[in-house]
Design a protein around this motif. Structure first.
Motif, PDB file in Angstrom:
ATOM      1  N   ASP A 130     -14.564 -21.746  51.692  1.00 12.71           N
ATOM      2  CA  ASP A 130     -15.600 -21.571  52.704  1.00 12.71           C
ATOM      3  C   ASP A 130     -16.861 -20.978  52.077  1.00 12.71           C
ATOM      4  O   ASP A 130     -17.976 -21.413  52.355  1.00 12.71           O
ATOM      5  CB  ASP A 130     -15.083 -20.677  53.835  1.00 12.71           C
ATOM      6  CG  ASP A 130     -16.115 -20.453  54.916  1.00 12.71           C
ATOM      7  OD1 ASP A 130     -16.697 -21.440  55.413  1.00 12.71           O
ATOM      8  OD2 ASP A 130     -16.351 -19.280  55.267  1.00 12.71           O
ATOM      9  N   PHE A 131     -16.694 -19.992  51.211  1.00 10.83           N
ATOM     10  CA  PHE A 131     -17.827 -19.372  50.535  1.00 10.83           C
ATOM     11  C   PHE A 131     -18.568 -20.399  49.683  1.00 10.83           C
ATOM     12  O   PHE A 131     -19.805 -20.436  49.680  1.00 10.83           O
ATOM     13  CB  PHE A 131     -17.354 -18.201  49.665  1.00 10.83           C
ATOM     14  CG  PHE A 131     -18.473 -17.538  48.902  1.00 10.83           C
ATOM     15  CD1 PHE A 131     -19.283 -16.599  49.512  1.00 10.83           C
ATOM     16  CD2 PHE A 131     -18.720 -17.876  47.575  1.00 10.83           C
ATOM     17  CE1 PHE A 131     -20.328 -16.004  48.820  1.00 10.83           C
ATOM     18  CE2 PHE A 131     -19.760 -17.284  46.877  1.00 10.83           C
ATOM     19  CZ  PHE A 131     -20.561 -16.348  47.496  1.00 10.83           C
ATOM     20  N   ILE A 179     -21.011 -30.782  55.171  1.00  5.43           N
ATOM     21  CA  ILE A 179     -20.615 -29.421  54.812  1.00  5.43           C
ATOM     22  C   ILE A 179     -20.133 -28.666  56.052  1.00  5.43           C
ATOM     23  O   ILE A 179     -19.115 -27.974  56.014  1.00  5.43           O
ATOM     24  CB  ILE A 179     -21.773 -28.667  54.117  1.00  5.43           C
ATOM     25  CG1 ILE A 179     -22.009 -29.250  52.718  1.00  5.43           C
ATOM     26  CG2 ILE A 179     -21.478 -27.170  54.029  1.00  5.43           C
ATOM     27  CD1 ILE A 179     -23.276 -28.762  52.037  1.00  5.43           C
ATOM     28  N   ALA A 180     -20.837 -28.819  57.160  1.00 11.09           N
ATOM     29  CA  ALA A 180     -20.429 -28.155  58.407  1.00 11.09           C
ATOM     30  C   ALA A 180     -19.048 -28.631  58.852  1.00 11.09           C
ATOM     31  O   ALA A 180     -18.215 -27.819  59.276  1.00 11.09           O
ATOM     32  CB  ALA A 180     -21.459 -28.409  59.502  1.00 11.09           C
ATOM     33  N   ALA A 181     -18.795 -29.924  58.743  1.00  7.72           N
ATOM     34  CA  ALA A 181     -17.481 -30.461  59.125  1.00  7.72           C
ATOM     35  C   ALA A 181     -16.389 -29.899  58.219  1.00  7.72           C
ATOM     36  O   ALA A 181     -15.295 -29.540  58.693  1.00  7.72           O
ATOM     37  CB  ALA A 181     -17.501 -31.987  59.070  1.00  7.72           C
ATOM     38  N   ALA A 182     -16.675 -29.792  56.927  1.00  4.36           N
ATOM     39  CA  ALA A 182     -15.690 -29.238  55.993  1.00  4.36           C
ATOM     40  C   ALA A 182     -15.441 -27.759  56.287  1.00  4.36           C
ATOM     41  O   ALA A 182     -14.300 -27.293  56.204  1.00  4.36           O
ATOM     42  CB  ALA A 182     -16.180 -29.422  54.553  1.00  4.36           C
ATOM     43  N   GLN A 183     -16.494 -27.035  56.664  1.00  6.46           N
ATOM     44  CA  GLN A 183     -16.310 -25.621  56.984  1.00  6.46           C
ATOM     45  C   GLN A 183     -15.479 -25.430  58.247  1.00  6.46           C
ATOM     46  O   GLN A 183     -14.717 -24.465  58.344  1.00  6.46           O
ATOM     47  CB  GLN A 183     -17.654 -24.910  57.109  1.00  6.46           C
ATOM     48  CG  GLN A 183     -18.249 -24.618  55.735  1.00  6.46           C
ATOM     49  CD  GLN A 183     -19.421 -23.696  55.803  1.00  6.46           C
ATOM     50  OE1 GLN A 183     -20.470 -24.072  56.291  1.00  6.46           O
ATOM     51  NE2 GLN A 183     -19.246 -22.486  55.296  1.00  6.46           N
ATOM     52  N   LEU A 214     -23.178 -23.931  48.754  1.00  6.99           N
ATOM     53  CA  LEU A 214     -23.730 -25.279  48.578  1.00  6.99           C
ATOM     54  C   LEU A 214     -24.789 -25.611  49.623  1.00  6.99           C
ATOM     55  O   LEU A 214     -25.753 -26.320  49.330  1.00  6.99           O
ATOM     56  CB  LEU A 214     -22.613 -26.323  48.686  1.00  6.99           C
ATOM     57  CG  LEU A 214     -21.704 -26.522  47.493  1.00  6.99           C
ATOM     58  CD1 LEU A 214     -20.555 -27.454  47.869  1.00  6.99           C
ATOM     59  CD2 LEU A 214     -22.476 -27.064  46.313  1.00  6.99           C
ATOM     60  N   SER A 215     -24.601 -25.099  50.822  1.00  5.44           N
ATOM     61  CA  SER A 215     -25.519 -25.444  51.906  1.00  5.44           C
ATOM     62  C   SER A 215     -26.856 -24.723  51.801  1.00  5.44           C
ATOM     63  O   SER A 215     -27.869 -25.221  52.300  1.00  5.44           O
ATOM     64  CB  SER A 215     -24.881 -25.164  53.261  1.00  5.44           C
ATOM     65  OG  SER A 215     -24.783 -23.777  53.490  1.00  5.44           O
ATOM     66  N   GLN A 216     -26.894 -23.569  51.171  1.00  2.00           N
ATOM     67  CA  GLN A 216     -28.114 -22.755  51.163  1.00  2.00           C
ATOM     68  C   GLN A 216     -29.334 -23.476  50.591  1.00  2.00           C
ATOM     69  O   GLN A 216     -30.390 -23.474  51.230  1.00  2.00           O
ATOM     70  CB  GLN A 216     -27.860 -21.419  50.484  1.00  2.00           C
ATOM     71  CG  GLN A 216     -27.014 -20.518  51.357  1.00  2.00           C
ATOM     72  CD  GLN A 216     -26.661 -19.209  50.701  1.00  2.00           C
ATOM     73  OE1 GLN A 216     -26.855 -19.007  49.509  1.00  2.00           O
ATOM     74  NE2 GLN A 216     -26.120 -18.293  51.496  1.00  2.00           N
ATOM     75  N   PRO A 217     -29.263 -24.119  49.430  1.00  2.00           N
ATOM     76  CA  PRO A 217     -30.462 -24.816  48.953  1.00  2.00           C
ATOM     77  C   PRO A 217     -30.824 -26.008  49.838  1.00  2.00           C
ATOM     78  O   PRO A 217     -31.997 -26.351  49.973  1.00  2.00           O
ATOM     79  CB  PRO A 217     -30.109 -25.257  47.533  1.00  2.00           C
ATOM     80  CG  PRO A 217     -28.639 -25.117  47.403  1.00  2.00           C
ATOM     81  CD  PRO A 217     -28.196 -24.133  48.435  1.00  2.00           C
ATOM     82  N   THR A 248      -3.074 -17.624  49.572  1.00  3.19           N
ATOM     83  CA  THR A 248      -3.559 -18.887  50.137  1.00  3.19           C
ATOM     84  C   THR A 248      -4.783 -18.652  51.018  1.00  3.19           C
ATOM     85  O   THR A 248      -5.746 -19.420  50.976  1.00  3.19           O
ATOM     86  CB  THR A 248      -2.436 -19.579  50.941  1.00  3.19           C
ATOM     87  OG1 THR A 248      -1.310 -19.764  50.077  1.00  3.19           O
ATOM     88  CG2 THR A 248      -2.881 -20.925  51.463  1.00  3.19           C
ATOM     89  N   LEU A 249      -4.750 -17.587  51.814  1.00  2.80           N
ATOM     90  CA  LEU A 249      -5.892 -17.230  52.652  1.00  2.80           C
ATOM     91  C   LEU A 249      -7.133 -16.990  51.789  1.00  2.80           C
ATOM     92  O   LEU A 249      -8.232 -17.457  52.107  1.00  2.80           O
ATOM     93  CB  LEU A 249      -5.564 -15.987  53.479  1.00  2.80           C
ATOM     94  CG  LEU A 249      -6.649 -15.454  54.394  1.00  2.80           C
ATOM     95  CD1 LEU A 249      -7.085 -16.499  55.417  1.00  2.80           C
ATOM     96  CD2 LEU A 249      -6.146 -14.193  55.103  1.00  2.80           C
TER      97      LEU A 249
END
Length: 137
Positions: free
Chosen positions: A78-79, A34-38, A84-87, A70-71
């Motif tokens: 990103d949101f 997830i960090a890499a994707a962000q 997804l990362s929070q749990p 697009t932005l």
């Protein structure tokens, strides 16, 4: 058009995260991915934000509007990744007292010194109940 060296580096880094993830526990591997994707999303947000700003300065309203759309898509991605990362982060930080599990920040009730390993954060874990507190050193 030329290939973007920055994006190429981020993609290569993401591929390393995937390869290295095979040696990690599933939770850690998922958070690393997830960090890499962000990182990719943040790079794209920067690029589209810059392009939109230039379009506005040049009076290209239609182009700026398209870039804003697009932005917004990149910011939404990103949101979603953050959501997804929070749990997963909650799971990584949870402590179950009495089952022999050692928390990554130390034993319950123990104060650990700030170090690079814990992000420069002094950590005090609770003696019971699994709660903990962190404060910057």
């Amino acid at each position: 058009s030329k290939p973007c060296k920055g994006m190429k580096g981020l993609i290569e880094e993401g591929q390393e995260v995937i390869s290295d993830g095979e040696e990690l526990d599933e939770l850690t591997a998922d958070l690393a991915l997830i960090a890499a994707a962000q990182k990719v999303e943040h790079y794209e947000i920067s690029g589209y934000g810059t392009a939109r700003c230039l379009a506005k300065h040049l009076g290209e309203r239609k182009v700026a509007k398209l870039l804003s759309h697009t932005l917004g898509e990149e910011e939404s991605a990103d949101f979603i990744l953050t959501d997804l990362s929070q749990p997963l982060v909650q799971q990584a930080l949870s402590v179950e007292i009495g089952n022999g599990t050692k928390a990554p920040w130390g034993e319950p009730g123990k104060i650990e010194n700030a170090s690079p390993a814990n992000g420069g954060v002094k950590v005090r874990t609770a003696a019971a109940g699994g709660s903990h507190s962190r404060k910057k050193a």
